[in-house]
Scaffold this motif. Structure first.
Motif, PDB file in Angstrom:
ATOM      1  N   GLU B 318      48.053  22.899  63.248  1.00  0.00           N
ATOM      2  CA  GLU B 318      49.336  23.512  62.919  1.00  0.00           C
ATOM      3  C   GLU B 318      50.349  23.279  64.041  1.00  0.00           C
ATOM      4  N   PRO B 320      54.645  24.154  65.054  1.00  0.00           N
ATOM      5  CA  PRO B 320      55.686  25.106  64.638  1.00  0.00           C
ATOM      6  C   PRO B 320      56.801  24.436  63.827  1.00  0.00           C
ATOM      7  N   ARG B 321      56.865  23.119  63.822  1.00  0.00           N
ATOM      8  CA  ARG B 321      57.796  22.398  62.952  1.00  0.00           C
ATOM      9  C   ARG B 321      57.289  20.982  62.787  1.00  0.00           C
ATOM     10  N   ARG B 322      57.960  20.208  61.887  1.00  0.00           N
ATOM     11  CA  ARG B 322      57.597  18.813  61.718  1.00  0.00           C
ATOM     12  C   ARG B 322      57.869  18.026  62.992  1.00  0.00           C
ATOM     13  N   LEU B 333      53.862  22.338  70.939  1.00  0.00           N
ATOM     14  CA  LEU B 333      53.027  23.507  70.663  1.00  0.00           C
ATOM     15  C   LEU B 333      52.168  23.244  69.435  1.00  0.00           C
ATOM     16  N   TYR B 334      50.936  23.726  69.462  1.00  0.00           N
ATOM     17  CA  TYR B 334      50.023  23.534  68.333  1.00  0.00           C
ATOM     18  C   TYR B 334      49.017  24.670  68.353  1.00  0.00           C
ATOM     19  N   TYR B 358      51.944  25.054  56.448  1.00  0.00           N
ATOM     20  CA  TYR B 358      53.301  24.870  56.931  1.00  0.00           C
ATOM     21  C   TYR B 358      54.209  25.928  56.335  1.00  0.00           C
TER      22      TYR B 358
END
Lengths: 498, 498
Positions: B318, B320-322, B333-334, B358
């Motif tokens: 995951e 926080p954005r594409r 960040l992941y 997402y």
């Protein structure tokens, strides 16, 4: 007999050799086999008790007396950060040495400097610059002391170093951490070139890619610190595996760590140790235990998805008891990885395999071998007399809970209690809270030894006294025969520390 | 325009055809594609509203008016078991028909008789023998009504039939269920022939096999009922899959069921509907929601262990954005399946894939397609324009919570509230409790309509009124544009029913 064993072990210690291969099948952590490293490898760290106990060789030997089980505490002259109290006691004979370990450190988080950029794990240089970090760790070893000792020496440094990498973000607590950083770690502003990246062929994405692209989750600094702690545990576990090529690092350990950073207390737990906060005589649980019972579904799910890990010997399905061959075709209660309740199934050949999870309470085991499902080490641990590894079923990642120290008021009797399962097996949270509160309320609030004396009292209550029928508590119930380690950390007076 | 659509849909209804292929991309449940069964297949059950509403064709058409969104309730003459209150309202246009369904039934659990042994799913024959079971179900459909309608017709019968198989155990509530039953279902005493079964080569087992063999978990009748409910949900899901060979059964549905049996209320939830008990104006939550956010780690773990399910299009990690292609090599960040916090990782090619999970809150999706992670149906659901199936990531197993009705005292204003997410999206637990308590306290306690009127009031509050800027609540916030279904079940006076 026991004394000879201990003396042999001690002479090995002095020579820096770890005793290993000592198994006791009533040890709840590991009744199965453990392949130790080649005897020729030196230990990564020699056996010992925590440095802060400052034990002489005589006292070190004294600490291993299974017959008398002396309770060791901080000396009156010793000081741990925050006047932390500490006490420990060895087991009643299930392993030669005390397999619990502990650490308590104040270190400083700072940017990796040029020359140290790639040399982690250095001793703190002690010039006092950087962001102060307090660390308490208890490590409950099994099948040897190696992993527990190594973790007690290094885990806090890994956490410190990983935090150092985001030091510039910690110094800006007002703003949320950037989602993306440049290679050198400095904040980086993403371009918004539409179509620059490959979007999946999702109608939302196509019709609305710019908006979606900029849809960002806001990540708090607190969850960044949590992520650092989680990944540091993983790094610690990887380091044990890596260094096993060069050193004998026996066994595995549960790891429970409390980290105080910038007004918040992060409690990270991987295993069956436990921490509670006692505030105004109320109990605030800070951990969950990770055992075959509490993690049954995760383990069964792995066994279901990766049956090859079960080595054709085990079934991921749980049954309330072993099945006899003569029961084939009959109906038996079972539950699989999706279920909490029980249902009947018709017994087929495959169900005659040994269950992945078996036993109840303290006797529950993964593949008849280990009674705890999270921790560090255990890379070589196999099912007895087989080539089936346990490690894939164990997680090294802790659950992290956060307690905002700055936002709560504390009195001198409000504390964090951290203990290995030896404590909690015989003393409930409520009993611990009552004992600690009662003890501290009778102590001079200005005595720096009060938290250590409370820890000592707690240990005595849980160990009991040796009677004809073993170690007994005042109520005649069986005392804990396990190693016990306890920290009692006062929470008052640190609200303004950063 | 809208009216024409509805008229077309209704004429299809009358002809027994399901409208399908109607998608609206702001539908939080399913923004992705759905392959419907071949047009030639007849629907398993025709579209309609719950039988207990007893709608005429005119009223059925009236119920689909998106412009006025009439609130439907039980007629004054109709009675549901326990004077259950019910109300429903259609969405504001996101799908042509109301995709929520509901059922409320009193059935009887009895032994499968000879002739019916293999014919489950029969109508209750109504002679009143057997153990009474009350059932309430709400089913929130997506991408069509087929699965929701079928579940509303059959789930309670599956539960009844499965309970019938253990009827002789239910009739003996004093004794724990036997672990093993003979093939014919009668209790069976295991032999204790030592060594008759193959024990694994575990030293404990060898030294102590007779003791171990008889080490049995005690399973309660309550957890047996839980297991029945869990396996009945699975059976319902399998039945939908099986019957899709012969019938058009469109979409999938969240399923929330409450079962009253022998003094206990079992609340089973698979999806994002919610149930609370209001007792003395206190809220007791009876469900957790299952969404991409709440089940992130389970889904990521599956994607990690079975990457082929991600079809080379998605990553289980995951972000926080594409990520843009130009960000390769930078740090982002992941979090992975083991983490709760966030950490930075260096971006590699694989990270450019679309994240498995997402979006945030109500917009969170699994593989950009579905916003709920448990439920029934969805066997054909694929990622839009791909051959990637979603179903492996969805669970059909509910979480079951038990409330002991007999052991608690209840007044006439103490109720169980069950509602689809259309209710809870705009009205908090506390607001629901306050509204229901306030409404009931002003009602004549002897009016059998009081719970239906309270449900109607709750719906009006959550739907709001149509203003220039859409459906608005009294506080000017946006009302729910979703289908809403609510049961209000009084808890008083059933303590002695068995």
């Amino acid at each position: 007999m026991m004394m000879n064993k201990v003396k042999n072990a001690m002479s090995n210690l002095v020579g820096g050799m770890m005793p290993h291969g000592h198994h006791h099948h009533h040890n709840h952590h590991s009744g199965g086999g453990q392949t130790c490293g080649p005897d020729s490898l030196p230990p990564r760290f020699p056996y010992g008790r925590p440095d802060f106990l400052d034990l002489s060789p005589e006292l070190l030997q004294y600490s291993t007396e299974h017959a008398s089980r002396p309770v060791l505490t901080l000396k009156r002259g010793s000081r741990l950060p925050w006047q932390t109290g500490y006490a420990e006691v060895i087991n009643a004979g299930k392993s030669m040495l005390n397999e619990d370990q502990a650490s308590c450190e104040k270190v400083f988080v700072r940017k990796p400097s040029g020359k140290h950029r790639n040399s982690t794990l250095l001793e703190d240089n002690g010039d006092g610059t950087g962001i102060p970090l307090h660390f308490w760790g208890v490590f409950d070893g099994h099948a040897g002391s190696g992993a527990a000792i190594m973790a007690s020496k290094l885990l806090h440094r890994l956490i410190r170093d990983r935090l150092g990498e985001i030091c510039h973000l910690l110094e800006n607590p007002g703003s949320a951490p950037p989602i993306c950083l440049a290679k050198n770690g400095s904040p980086y502003q993403a371009e918004s070139k539409k179509g620059a990246d490959k979007e999946p062929e999702d109608p939302d994405a196509v019709s609305d890619s710019t908006v979606r692209f900029h849809m960002e989750k806001v990540v708090s600094l607190e969850s960044l610190v949590m992520g650092v702690i989680e990944t540091a545990f993983k790094q610690m576990d990887d380091l044990i595996e890596k260094e096993k090529a060069s050193y004998a690092i026996s066994g595995g350990c549960c790891a429970l760590a409390a980290i105080h950073l910038m007004g918040k207390l992060y409690v990270a737990n991987a295993g069956d140790s436990r921490a509670i906060i006692i505030r105004n005589n109320e109990v605030i649980p800070m951990t969950n235990e990770f055992t075959p019972e509490s993690e049954r579904q995760r383990l069964q799910y792995l066994g279901f998805l990766r049956p090859e890990l079960l080595g054709n010997e085990f079934t991921h399905i749980e049954f309330p008891r072993r099945i006899q061959h003569s029961e084939l075709g009959k109906k038996m209660l079972y539950r699989d990885h999706t279920m909490t309740g029980w249902a009947y199934k018709t017994i087929v050949e495959d169900d005659l395999k040994f269950p992945l999870i078996y036993g109840e309470g303290k006797k529950a085991r993964v593949m008849a071998t280990i009674g705890v499902t999270r921790g560090l080490g255990d890379h070589d641990l196999k099912v007895y007399n087989s080539n089936i590894y346990i490690k894939p079923f164990l997680s090294c990642v802790p659950e992290v809970k956060v307690y905002n120290l700055d936002e709560n008021k504390h009195g001198p009797d409000d504390v964090l209690v951290m203990g290995t399962d030896g404590l909690w097996d015989v003393t409930t949270d409520r009993e611990v809270a009552d004992a600690v509160s009662a003890y501290l309320s009778c102590c001079d609030p200005s005595d720096p030894m009060r938290y250590t004396l409370a820890a000592q009292d707690l240990l005595m209550r849980s160990r009991g006294v040796l009677k004809e029928r073993g170690w007994r508590l005042p109520n005649e119930k069986l005392g804990s025969g396990d190693d016990i380690t306890v920290f009692i950390v006062p929470l008052v007076g640190h609200e303004s520390e950063t």
